[in-house]
Design an enzyme around this catalytic site. Sequence first.
Site, PDB file in Angstrom:
ATOM      1  CG  HIS A   1       2.015  30.461  13.356  1.00 26.03           C
ATOM      2  ND1 HIS A   1       3.432  30.921  13.353  1.00 26.03           N
ATOM      3  CD2 HIS A   1       1.511  30.334  14.934  1.00 26.03           C
ATOM      4  CE1 HIS A   1       3.825  31.371  14.794  1.00 26.03           C
ATOM      5  NE2 HIS A   1       2.638  31.090  15.397  1.00 26.03           N
TER       6      HIS A   1
ATOM      7  CD  GLU B   1      -2.177  29.761  15.282  1.00 30.40           C
ATOM      8  OE1 GLU B   1      -2.127  30.937  15.543  1.00 30.40           O
ATOM      9  OE2 GLU B   1      -2.104  28.922  15.940  1.00 30.40           O
TER      10      GLU B   1
ATOM     11  CB  THR C   1      -3.082  28.907  20.594  1.00 27.69           C
ATOM     12  OG1 THR C   1      -2.972  29.521  19.242  1.00 27.69           O
ATOM     13  CG2 THR C   1      -3.358  27.547  20.451  1.00 27.69           C
TER      14      THR C   1
ATOM     15  CG  ASP D   1      -6.433  29.814  17.706  1.00 25.97           C
ATOM     16  OD1 ASP D   1      -6.841  30.392  16.538  1.00 25.97           O
ATOM     17  OD2 ASP D   1      -5.118  29.257  17.692  1.00 25.97           O
ATOM     18  CG  HIS D   2      -6.105  33.705  18.411  1.00 25.07           C
ATOM     19  ND1 HIS D   2      -5.194  34.128  17.145  1.00 25.07           N
ATOM     20  CD2 HIS D   2      -5.265  32.553  18.569  1.00 25.07           C
ATOM     21  CE1 HIS D   2      -4.148  33.536  17.133  1.00 25.07           C
ATOM     22  NE2 HIS D   2      -4.013  32.516  17.975  1.00 25.07           N
TER      23      HIS D   2
END
Length: 641
Positions: free
Chosen positions: A443, A285, A325, A495-496
């Site tokens: 996150h 993440e 994501t 994911d990014h």
Amino acid sequence: MHKSIQKRCNYITLVFWLFLGIFAITRTVLLIRSIDVLDISLIEILKIYLIGAFYDFVSVSYLVVPFVLYLIFLPKSFLNYALNRYITYTFTFLIIFGAVFLAFSEWFFWDEFNVRFNFIAVDYLVYTNEVIGNIRESYPMGVLITIISLISIFIFYIIYKTQYIENFLQNQSSLKDRLKPALIYLMVPVISFAGVTQEFTKTSTNQYNNELSKSGLYSLFAAFRNNTLDYDKFYITDKEESVMTNLKKAIDINSSAFLNLNDVTRAIVNPKIEKDYNIVMIVVESLSGKFLESLGGEKGLTPNLDSLAQKSMFFTNFYATGTRTVRGMEAITLSLPPTPGRSIVKRPDNHNMYSSGFILKNRGYETKFIYGGHGYFDNMNEFFSTNGFSVVDRSDFSKEEDTFHTIWGVCDEDLLNRSLKEADLSYRAHKPFMSFIMTTSNHRPYDYPDGRIDIPSHTGRDGAVKYTDYAIGEFIKKAKEKPWFKNTMFVIVADHCASSAGKTEIPLDKYHIPMIVYAPEILKPQVIDKVSSQIDIMPTLFGMLNWSYKSKFYGNDILSSSFKERALMGTYQKLGLYKENKLVVLSPTKKIKNYEVVEQGIYDTKYKEINIEKYLESEAISYYQGASTLHKKGLDRYESQ
């Protein structure tokens, strides 16, 4: 206007002034918060406030429609009744509270994403359990609600003392008199719906300036309205025949490899002996490139990943396709360019796609999507389960396996420990396996178990990044003790990035992510600096396995000598092609711009706009129009091979 009519209209005017005033204060606070990245001049400031006020006015005009209708049809004999008095005072306070609450929400959304409300905010309204839980874990909600309430009470008291509401309640206008001003109020949202778009905010080359010109409330309306975007309707197009010709040239220089005239199906031929190595893919993440010292970023946050990079095949010029994501999942599993609007993962017509999951599964692999959260979020379980993967999510974790969690899912240690168990099960069943593991600890609220790293939990993203790095380091140590380790390729990729906002439309540094392929018994360490993308991951891994197969992928084997460097990336609306140090950006309303990258670093990218280069324009259009056309026709689906 007659006095009695004016009194009833004054209440709507009051609502407008409340919101416009609070929105102006919000814009000022956000401007001060971002002063270091804005282009500041008198003209720019005027544009921010005047354009912003226009959008604020339009958004409030939508908001007052129900109450305008209520005022039209409420008989004058009932206006001053006790029930209506109660409704009016209650409604007024709720309006004030809502406006102040919205202002506070905008601050936190801007702090997280550096943009006004967008598709992310829409998703947050859909997945209320995770979002409300995240808010509770991240912020002192009791304190914030108290502050918001006190501010609202203060504003309400001032309005009460002015007798605004009392004057309104004494109004005795007839229905005929009320219709005239009400019609004006109702016409504003109708005209705005037909003729106003977010394009009017794009008056600056600095995206932060443009974002401040927006209205948070209007942007939320627009995100709901533009949940999907039809490529052919909103973007520059070419003839379908030309698009397919150009798309095939962009994907593969060997034209004879293509098997069909009207799609991109082609034969990938590898003369070497095929392998059945296991694949463990850890999708981290928000792992921006700037977090890794080995990419020139911050020191000390990722010691385990930096160490692994030196022992691995390390891709240093690698880019995410999007900012969410689901974009990363789409690109990795399907090898597709980012589509405008919603990701394929979240669309209803996403079953039986041409997925790497089916290719692996039909070769005898056990394919699993392993997620520490609840996979109904963002439609993940539905997508993976109908595209070649079985699903293991938080509902499958026992109490003993879940030692620490936030609202987003179990901590990364627990997730990776469960992934080890799943690998053991496949090994004991004498099956090669592919695990797609999606982490959650990096996150907000950035909580993780105590005593693991030297940064206290719940103190910010740096700690979450370092904890995830720690968890991956522990996972690799444990994996080394497993009998399947020597026959396994470990892929670590983001994911990014952690943030997507920048001064430019598509800032390359906000898409730059690491990719590491660690397999000490299989691959020699080396640095790969080719410009490449998440859509190239699975074709590259299949190349490492020496597989021959029928492909509908848009990506290619990065290690191949014929690989053509480029990266595809986008926001929900902007679609980009980065190639030969140039960036082509396609925008809705059929606009296209071309930039040369003047300076690119891990923290910032500087561009200059140049004239359109036709061959790059054609290639960009072919990728995105071609992908849209083939998806509409269902030609990106999997057929047994």
